[in-house]
Design a protein around this motif. Structure first.
Motif: not given
Lengths: 111, 112
Positions: A4-6, A22-23, A25, A35, A70, A88, A102, A105
């Motif tokens: 999971v990237e944010q 945005n996120c 996966y 969220w 995403y 996320c 994640g 953010t």
């Protein structure tokens, strides 16, 4: 690709602005998406679940794009109280059989 | 409902000491979890449990132990505290796999 990237941010916006996060996966088999919101030095709390057709809760709108893997969160009419870190969360289907969070953010809403 | 409760809120340990972080939930959830969160970092799963008597390792289990003798309680044990275990520890629970997790307020641990 991380699970999971944010974008860590921070996102600095004035009150009343609209902001989107945005996120992405990595696991295409993931089925559950959320969220969470985490205030400074506090525990994460569920903000909203994310459904395939997209869903709205007041000023917050969540969207899921399975093809591109995403998830997005849109906040309209930002309030000072929206300042927090937004996490996320995706179910991992890994050996842990649980959710993957994640790193979050950070949003800062200024007067 | 109190939800998920954790004690203590804050603790300072010396290197080599041991302690137990307590976690309890009153929602009759089957799944319980322990996470740690280092400053500016995401949550990392330490251990989890799918029901009384059943526990399993997460991503970062070394240096920790857990037990689950009842549905309500899921204590986390640190046997020989090390500075690397300085962190905020969160306990969470969920009704089932992949469902919403509810978190306790956390325990801040400082190992000196």
């Amino acid at each position: 690709r991380k699970e999971v990237e944010q974008d860590p941010g921070p996102f600095n916006v004035p009150e009343g602005a609209t902001v989107a996060f945005n996120c992405t996966y990595s696991n295409s088999a993931s089925q559950s998406f959320f969220w969470y919101r985490q205030d400074c030095r506090k525990e994460p709390k569920l903000l909203m679940s994310v459904y395939s057709s997209g869903n709205e809760d007041g000023r917050f709108t969540a969207q899921l794009n399975r093809a591109s893997q995403y998830i997005s969160l849109l906040i309209r009419d930002s309030k000072l109280s929206d300042s927090a870190t937004y996490l996320c969360v995706v179910n991992s289907n890994s050996g842990y059989s649980t959710l993957t969070f994640g790193k979050g953010t950070m949003l800062l809403v200024s007067p | 409902n109190a939800g998920v409760t954790q004690t203590p809120k804050f603790r300072i340990l010396k290197i080599g000491q041991s302690m137990t972080l307590q976690c309890a939930q009153d929602m009759n959830h089957n799944y319980m979890y322990w996470y740690r969160q280092d400053p500016g970092m995401g949550l990392k799963l330490i251990y989890y449990s799918v029901g009384a008597g059943i526990t399993d390792k997460g991503e970062v289990p070394n240096g920790y132990n857990v037990s689950r003798s009842t549905t309500e309680d899921f204590p986390l044990r640190l046997e020989l505290a090390a500075p690397s275990q300085t962190s905020v520890y969160f306990c969470a629970s969920s009704r089932d796999r992949g469902e919403t997790q509810y978190f306790g307020p956390g325990t801040r641990l400082l190992v000196l």
